[in-house]
Design an enzyme around this catalytic site. Structure first.
Site: not given
Ligand SMILES: Cc1cc2nc3c(=O)[nH]c(=O)nc-3n(C[C@H](O)[C@H](O)[C@H](O)COP(=O)(O)OP(=O)(O)OC[C@H]3O[C@@H](n4cnc5c(N)ncnc54)[C@H](O)[C@@H]3O)c2cc1C
Length: 358
Positions: A107, A135, A245, A316-317, A341
């Site tokens: 999710a 995070t 550079r 920066h190449g 987010e």
């Molecule tokens: C470094 C880092 C810190 C984070 N910190 C937090 C945190 O503190 N708390 C927290 O709760 N979460 C956190 N997250 C989670 C982050 O919010 C999610 O990774 C993000 O919301 C995307 O969810 P997912 O990775 O499951 O990707 P998915 O939802 O699986 O998406 C995969 C791809 O499909 C696309 N996609 C999905 N649904 C659709 C749609 N309806 N239409 C078109 N395209 C779609 C997405 O845009 C993406 O390109 C963090 C993530 C990272 C990497």
């Protein structure tokens, strides 16, 4: 921070000692009222803080943004006076670090599809489930977590809870080994028969999802500011290098192809900054919701930041490809901006829904 950026990136650990210094500058409670131990700054002031940190180290900026913009923000918007006294004051003072858990393995963008549950048990609740990519999941002292309290009620059956580390059944899982933003801790959070008292419920029962959207409205402005700051840092590094550079007997900056890159970078950054400050300014004017403005700022700033980091490496190449210059780190860190987010695709979805009234 500048002398330590590479060391923190390679160690892939959050420099806890830095937290005390950030706290002394008011950066652990940027928008919190002074009576709650905060710095009492405006939303625009908040953006400038996040931006300036990101200009030097985007991963520290991400930690500060997640602490302030998610955990602290959720507590300050929806916490009871008792919750504020217990959790918010030490968070704002920087005595503790905040984490906020919404995302799960299955999710992400579809956050409402979460599986984590909170079941009533006597006068308390029992939490079960795993949160992914959190995070400060491993180092956070206070966790705000979103869970299902009534599956049949769909989005209106989701609630938020606040709990301290040390609560039996609450532990960190896998720590992620990341492409960028490596000094910011990102870990799994595991809740296993984790019993919390009734007072752990944050906001009204069933309001957790709607409240989360409000938290994200504000939080996304912070990620937009982070992207603006990162892009500014990349632009400055590129400009500096282009003046130093020399090739073909003159500085790179005298080639028109390089000048156009710098001109485009600077123009896009200024536009992104204005979109971001506008969204923040609207919050300072007490606008009820800023979904479209926040999403536009986050979408545009993160996408132009990716381009700025790319051009920075290009200018920066070969030196952009090695760790002696900051270019390669900006290039790795920036990708988080179009993902965290809410991905760029989700921002477009939010904007289109508002445009079409759906
Ligand atoms: C470094 C880092 C810190 C984070 N910190 C937090 C945190 O503190 N708390 C927290 O709760 N979460 C956190 N997250 C989670 C982050 O919010 C999610 O990774 C993000 O919301 C995307 O969810 P997912 O990775 O499951 O990707 P998915 O939802 O699986 O998406 C995969 C791809 O499909 C696309 N996609 C999905 N649904 C659709 C749609 N309806 N239409 C078109 N395209 C779609 C997405 O845009 C993406 O390109 C963090 C993530 C990272 C990497």
């Amino acid at each position: 921070m500048r002398p330590h950026v590479r060391e923190w990136d390679e160690a892939q650990g959050f420099p806890r000692a830095l937290w005390t210094k950030l706290a002394a500058l008011g950066l652990t409670g940027i928008q919190m009222a002074e009576e709650h131990g905060g710095a009492g700054m405006s939303a625009v002031g908040y953006c400038i803080c996040i931006e300036e940190l990101a200009r030097v180290d985007p991963s520290i900026s991400l930690s500060v943004a997640a602490h302030n913009g998610l955990c602290v923000s959720h507590l300050s918007m929806f916490g009871t006076p008792a919750q504020k006294a217990t959790y918010l004051v030490p968070l704002a003072k920087g005595d503790t670090i905040g984490a906020w858990g919404l995302t799960e393995a299955s999710a992400g963008s579809d956050a409402a599809a979460m599986r984590t549950t909170a079941r009533r048990d006597g006068d308390g609740w029992v939490l079960n489930g795993n949160k992914q990519f959190i995070t400060h999941g491993a180092i956070g002292d206070t966790l705000v977590v979103i869970a299902i309290t009534d599956r049949a009620a769909g989005r209106h059956g989701i609630s938020a809870f606040v709990l301290p580390r040390g609560t039996p059944g609450f532990r960190a899982g896998k720590k992620e080994d990341k492409l960028g933003m490596r000094a910011s801790d990102t870990s799994e959070v595991i809740l296993q028969d984790c019993r919390v008292p009734a007072e752990a419920l944050l906001g009204a029962e069933g309001d957790g999802f709607v409240n989360t959207l409000q938290v994200l409205d504000a939080g996304r402005i912070g990620i937009a500011a982070l992207a603006v700051g990162l892009a500014q840092g990349a632009y400055e590094a590129a400009r500096r290098y282009a003046l130093e550079r020399r090739q073909f007997g003159q500085p790179l900056a005298w080639f028109q192809a390089i000048q156009w890159k710098l001109a485009d970078m600077a123009t896009r950054i200024e536009a992104a900054r204005l979109l971001t400050y506008r969204a923040a300014w609207l919050r300072d004017q007490r606008a009820e919701r800023t979904s479209i403005e926040s999403s536009m700022a986050k979408l545009y700033s993160s996408e132009i930041a990716v381009r700025a980091a790319d051009e920075c490496v290009q200018i920066h190449g070969g030196y952009g490809f090695v760790k002696d210059y900051p270019a390669e780190k900006f290039f790795r860190d920036v990708k988080l901006c179009t993902i965290g987010e809410g991905t760029s695709e989700i921002q477009r979805l939010v904007i289109a829904r508002q445009l079409l009234g759906r």
